[in-house]
Design a protein around this motif. Structure first.
Motif, PDB file in Angstrom:
ATOM      1  N   ALA A  30       0.622  -1.418   0.020  1.00  0.00           N
ATOM      2  CA  ALA A  30       0.072  -0.065   0.037  1.00  0.00           C
ATOM      3  C   ALA A  30       0.870   1.427  -0.163  1.00  0.00           C
ATOM      4  CB  ALA A  30      -0.855   0.071   1.310  1.00  0.00           C
ATOM      5  N   PHE A  31       1.807   1.247   1.022  1.00  0.00           N
ATOM      6  CA  PHE A  31       2.815   2.292   0.700  1.00  0.00           C
ATOM      7  C   PHE A  31       3.367   2.793  -0.688  1.00  0.00           C
ATOM      8  CE2 PHE A  31       7.112   3.975   2.346  1.00  0.00           C
ATOM      9  CZ  PHE A  31       6.362   5.533   2.526  1.00  0.00           C
ATOM     10  N   GLU A  32       3.929   1.610  -1.371  1.00  0.00           N
ATOM     11  CA  GLU A  32       4.377   1.864  -2.600  1.00  0.00           C
ATOM     12  C   GLU A  32       3.507   2.114  -3.574  1.00  0.00           C
ATOM     13  OE1 GLU A  32       6.867  -0.380  -0.054  1.00  0.00           O
ATOM     14  OE2 GLU A  32       4.837  -0.780  -0.586  1.00  0.00           O
ATOM     15  N   ALA A  33       2.194   1.625  -3.592  1.00  0.00           N
ATOM     16  CA  ALA A  33       1.050   1.921  -4.686  1.00  0.00           C
ATOM     17  C   ALA A  33       0.565   3.389  -4.344  1.00  0.00           C
ATOM     18  CB  ALA A  33      -0.292   0.950  -4.400  1.00  0.00           C
ATOM     19  N   MET A  34       0.355   4.031  -3.104  1.00  0.00           N
ATOM     20  CA  MET A  34       0.089   5.423  -2.939  1.00  0.00           C
ATOM     21  C   MET A  34       0.944   6.235  -3.736  1.00  0.00           C
ATOM     22  SD  MET A  34       0.246   7.447   0.448  1.00  0.00           S
ATOM     23  CE  MET A  34       1.977   7.209   0.738  1.00  0.00           C
ATOM     24  N   GLN A  35       2.504   5.990  -3.835  1.00  0.00           N
ATOM     25  CA  GLN A  35       3.277   6.851  -4.392  1.00  0.00           C
ATOM     26  C   GLN A  35       3.347   6.523  -5.986  1.00  0.00           C
ATOM     27  OE1 GLN A  35       7.265   6.833  -2.174  1.00  0.00           O
ATOM     28  NE2 GLN A  35       5.878   5.375  -0.775  1.00  0.00           N
ATOM     29  N   THR A  36       2.961   5.448  -6.298  1.00  0.00           N
ATOM     30  CA  THR A  36       3.430   5.065  -7.857  1.00  0.00           C
ATOM     31  C   THR A  36       1.938   4.965  -8.585  1.00  0.00           C
ATOM     32  OG1 THR A  36       3.225   2.726  -7.145  1.00  0.00           O
ATOM     33  CG2 THR A  36       5.458   3.769  -7.204  1.00  0.00           C
ATOM     34  N   LYS A  37       0.866   4.662  -7.906  1.00  0.00           N
ATOM     35  CA  LYS A  37      -0.457   4.579  -8.641  1.00  0.00           C
ATOM     36  C   LYS A  37      -1.590   5.729  -8.114  1.00  0.00           C
ATOM     37  CE  LYS A  37       0.422  -0.436  -9.352  1.00  0.00           C
ATOM     38  NZ  LYS A  37      -0.031  -1.623  -9.141  1.00  0.00           N
ATOM     39  N   ALA A  38      -1.712   5.833  -6.706  1.00  0.00           N
ATOM     40  CA  ALA A  38      -2.888   6.770  -6.522  1.00  0.00           C
ATOM     41  C   ALA A  38      -2.615   7.958  -6.388  1.00  0.00           C
ATOM     42  CB  ALA A  38      -3.075   5.996  -5.054  1.00  0.00           C
ATOM     43  N   CYS A  39      -1.612   8.588  -6.473  1.00  0.00           N
ATOM     44  CA  CYS A  39      -1.318   9.836  -6.332  1.00  0.00           C
ATOM     45  C   CYS A  39      -0.354  10.292  -7.399  1.00  0.00           C
ATOM     46  CB  CYS A  39      -0.574  10.123  -5.077  1.00  0.00           C
ATOM     47  SG  CYS A  39      -1.569  10.109  -3.405  1.00  0.00           S
ATOM     48  N   THR A  40      -0.737  11.087  -8.274  1.00  0.00           N
ATOM     49  CA  THR A  40       0.098  11.505  -9.514  1.00  0.00           C
ATOM     50  C   THR A  40       0.969  12.878  -9.231  1.00  0.00           C
ATOM     51  OG1 THR A  40      -1.512  12.993 -10.299  1.00  0.00           O
ATOM     52  CG2 THR A  40      -1.777  10.634 -11.215  1.00  0.00           C
ATOM     53  N   ARG A  41       0.760  13.540  -8.040  1.00  0.00           N
ATOM     54  CA  ARG A  41       1.558  14.830  -7.563  1.00  0.00           C
ATOM     55  C   ARG A  41       2.174  14.636  -6.280  1.00  0.00           C
ATOM     56  NH1 ARG A  41      -1.785  19.952  -9.189  1.00  0.00           N
ATOM     57  NH2 ARG A  41       0.438  20.958  -8.828  1.00  0.00           N
ATOM     58  N   MET A  42       2.483  13.533  -5.768  1.00  0.00           N
ATOM     59  CA  MET A  42       3.040  13.649  -4.775  1.00  0.00           C
ATOM     60  C   MET A  42       4.392  14.165  -4.536  1.00  0.00           C
ATOM     61  SD  MET A  42       3.264  10.041  -1.945  1.00  0.00           S
ATOM     62  CE  MET A  42       1.670  10.501  -1.078  1.00  0.00           C
ATOM     63  N   ILE A  43       4.505  15.215  -3.452  1.00  0.00           N
ATOM     64  CA  ILE A  43       5.561  16.098  -3.538  1.00  0.00           C
ATOM     65  C   ILE A  43       6.330  16.048  -1.951  1.00  0.00           C
ATOM     66  CG2 ILE A  43       4.949  17.504  -5.317  1.00  0.00           C
ATOM     67  CD1 ILE A  43       4.189  19.438  -3.328  1.00  0.00           C
ATOM     68  N   GLY A  44       5.925  14.952  -1.280  1.00  0.00           N
ATOM     69  CA  GLY A  44       6.524  14.617   0.017  1.00  0.00           C
ATOM     70  C   GLY A  44       6.334  13.330   0.443  1.00  0.00           C
ATOM     71  N   CYS A  45       7.143  12.614   0.982  1.00  0.00           N
ATOM     72  CA  CYS A  45       6.769  11.295   1.738  1.00  0.00           C
ATOM     73  C   CYS A  45       7.869  11.160   2.948  1.00  0.00           C
ATOM     74  CB  CYS A  45       6.963  10.158   0.866  1.00  0.00           C
ATOM     75  SG  CYS A  45       6.304   8.734   1.333  1.00  0.00           S
ATOM     76  N   HIS A  46       7.313  11.362   4.207  1.00  0.00           N
ATOM     77  CA  HIS A  46       8.285  11.601   5.188  1.00  0.00           C
ATOM     78  C   HIS A  46       8.005  10.780   6.378  1.00  0.00           C
ATOM     79  CE1 HIS A  46       9.045  15.592   3.269  1.00  0.00           C
ATOM     80  NE2 HIS A  46       7.721  15.807   3.217  1.00  0.00           N
ATOM     81  N   LEU A  47       8.980   9.804   6.768  1.00  0.00           N
ATOM     82  CA  LEU A  47       8.926   9.090   8.062  1.00  0.00           C
ATOM     83  C   LEU A  47       9.714   9.696   9.216  1.00  0.00           C
ATOM     84  CD1 LEU A  47       9.284   5.663   6.529  1.00  0.00           C
ATOM     85  CD2 LEU A  47       7.130   6.934   6.915  1.00  0.00           C
ATOM     86  N   ILE A  48       9.214  10.150  10.230  1.00  0.00           N
ATOM     87  CA  ILE A  48       9.738  10.903  11.321  1.00  0.00           C
ATOM     88  C   ILE A  48      10.259  10.076  12.510  1.00  0.00           C
ATOM     89  CG2 ILE A  48       9.132  12.867  13.086  1.00  0.00           C
ATOM     90  CD1 ILE A  48       6.967  13.995  11.336  1.00  0.00           C
ATOM     91  N   ASP A  49      11.815   9.999  12.754  1.00  0.00           N
ATOM     92  CA  ASP A  49      12.125   9.293  13.691  1.00  0.00           C
ATOM     93  C   ASP A  49      11.606   9.889  15.039  1.00  0.00           C
ATOM     94  OD1 ASP A  49      13.732   7.463  14.721  1.00  0.00           O
ATOM     95  OD2 ASP A  49      15.448   8.604  14.597  1.00  0.00           O
ATOM     96  N   GLY A  50      11.558   8.935  16.069  1.00  0.00           N
ATOM     97  CA  GLY A  50      10.884   9.134  17.294  1.00  0.00           C
ATOM     98  C   GLY A  50       9.474   9.430  17.376  1.00  0.00           C
TER      99      GLY A  50
END
Length: 385
Positions: free
Chosen positions: A337-357
């Protein structure tokens, strides 16, 4: 009834109010940046088991940056009224298309024809995503937090000469129950008649149940070290912590009880001190959990999949962003799902952030960094046209 409740313990920059006649609801709304008119609007949508209150730590920073920030208790939650709390009540009002209508009705009531961004966390994340997919003319950007959004369900395709195969029951639940350590998926547990009573009448009390639950899914629980799963199979799902894939014979309060933090750990908790947890506990003790559980039942029942197939093949074409905690298993709980969101579901994804802590409660665990990322995204997405 609502007027007799004590006010939420809020920062001075946030006010609590009620807005009537929103798609059959009287909505309880937290609001910041209301002092001056003409500000661009941000809509914040919470998840389970949370409330609009979960946004209290980021709303002042967003308002300080010039936005009018609106965060409702969503249908089924908190001080919003007009929804049916019965397990045997009508599920249809809790389906995604009606939750989008709730959001649309709320921003319209505030006089907005366009929203700068809709921002959703946990179960609020797919609602925000569906807002952007169904009404991109209104919701001109979207931030999904702690729950990736996959594409809409597909319609049966090219079946004129090759009839579609009949639907079959997902074998994963039978396979989970047949494991050497029998297991069950939490979303299907949440869909049972017993789940609300299990949590409302938790042996440790609602306050301590929520304390253990929030702790278990946070970065404070040091065993949260997520990684991508390979498949939607019992063997892979069994790698998830028990708050997602539970022991077959346990309730959720029983599941989280062994990880209840110590008194010293609770006293040291700055992101959710007992004085703030008390608000969640008092609200859920008053309302029960069934309103939020109805959302899970809509998904697990499959009753509204056909309606969502109306948008088969559609993508989210407005600027989009994903934010989650680096220690949050929610990013990976459904393989791909994480990959499909970026490659299929959204065509203008301009940020994908995983926050430590941060674990699952990212805007509460790391509010300064979430606020910074949200404002950077809004700047890059640009002002409404």
């Amino acid at each position: 009834m609502a007027e007799s409740l004590p006010p939420p313990p809020l920062p001075t920059a946030i006010r609590s109010r009620y807005v009537e006649n929103i798609n059959g609801l009287t909505m309880h709304v937290l609001e910041a940046g209301f002092e001056t008119s003409g500000r661009p609007c941000l809509l914040l949508l919470h998840g389970f088991p949370e409330l609009a209150y979960s946004w209290r730590k980021v709303m002042p920073a967003l308002a300080e940056a010039g936005y009018h920030v609106i965060a409702p208790d969503q249908r089924g939650y908190g001080r919003t009224t007009g929804w049916d709390a019965r397990y045997d009540g009508d599920l249809a009002p809790f389906r995604f298309s009606n939750l989008v209508r709730d959001a649309l009705g709320l921003v319209s009531a505030f006089g907005y024809a366009q929203v700068e961004a809709v921002i959703g966390h946990d179960f609020g994340s797919p609602v925000a995503a569906w807002c952007a997919l169904m009404r991109p003319d209104v919701f001109r950007a979207v931030v999904m937090m702690s729950a990736p959004f996959g594409p809409p369900p597909s319609l049966p395709f090219n079946t004129a000469n090759k009839p579609a195969k009949p639907a079959v029951e997902d074998p994963v639940h039978r396979d989970l129950a047949a494991l050497p350590r029998p297991r069950k998926h939490y979303q299907w547990y949440y869909s049972t008649r017993e789940a609300d009573g299990d949590m409302t009448r938790a042996p440790q009390g609602v306050h301590d149940f929520l304390r253990a639950y929030y702790h278990h899914k946070s970065a404070d629980w040091t065993d949260n070290k997520p990684y991508p799963l390979k498949a939607w199979s019992a063997e892979e799902l069994a790698k998830l912590p028990t708050y997602y894939v539970m022991d077959l014979d346990q309730t959720m309060p029983e599941t989280v009880a062994p990880v209840m933090p110590s008194r010293a750990e609770i006293a040291a908790n700055t992101w959710l001190p007992d004085s703030e947890l008390a608000y969640y506990a008092s609200e859920y003790s008053r309302t029960g959990f069934q309103g939020g559980l109805q959302w899970y039942r809509c998904g697990t029942s499959g009753a509204f999949t056909a309606e969502l197939q109306t948008w088969s093949g559609r993508t989210i074409d407005v600027p989009s962003c994903f934010i989650a905690g680096q220690q949050d298993w929610g990013t990976y709980q459904r393989a791909g799902a994480f990959e499909a969101m970026q490659t299929k579901a959204c065509t203008r994804m301009i940020g994908c952030h995983l926050i430590d802590g941060a674990g699952h409660w990212v805007q509460q665990e790391q509010p300064p960094e979430v606020s910074r990322l949200l404002l950077a995204f809004l700047h890059e997405a640009g002002p409404a046209q």
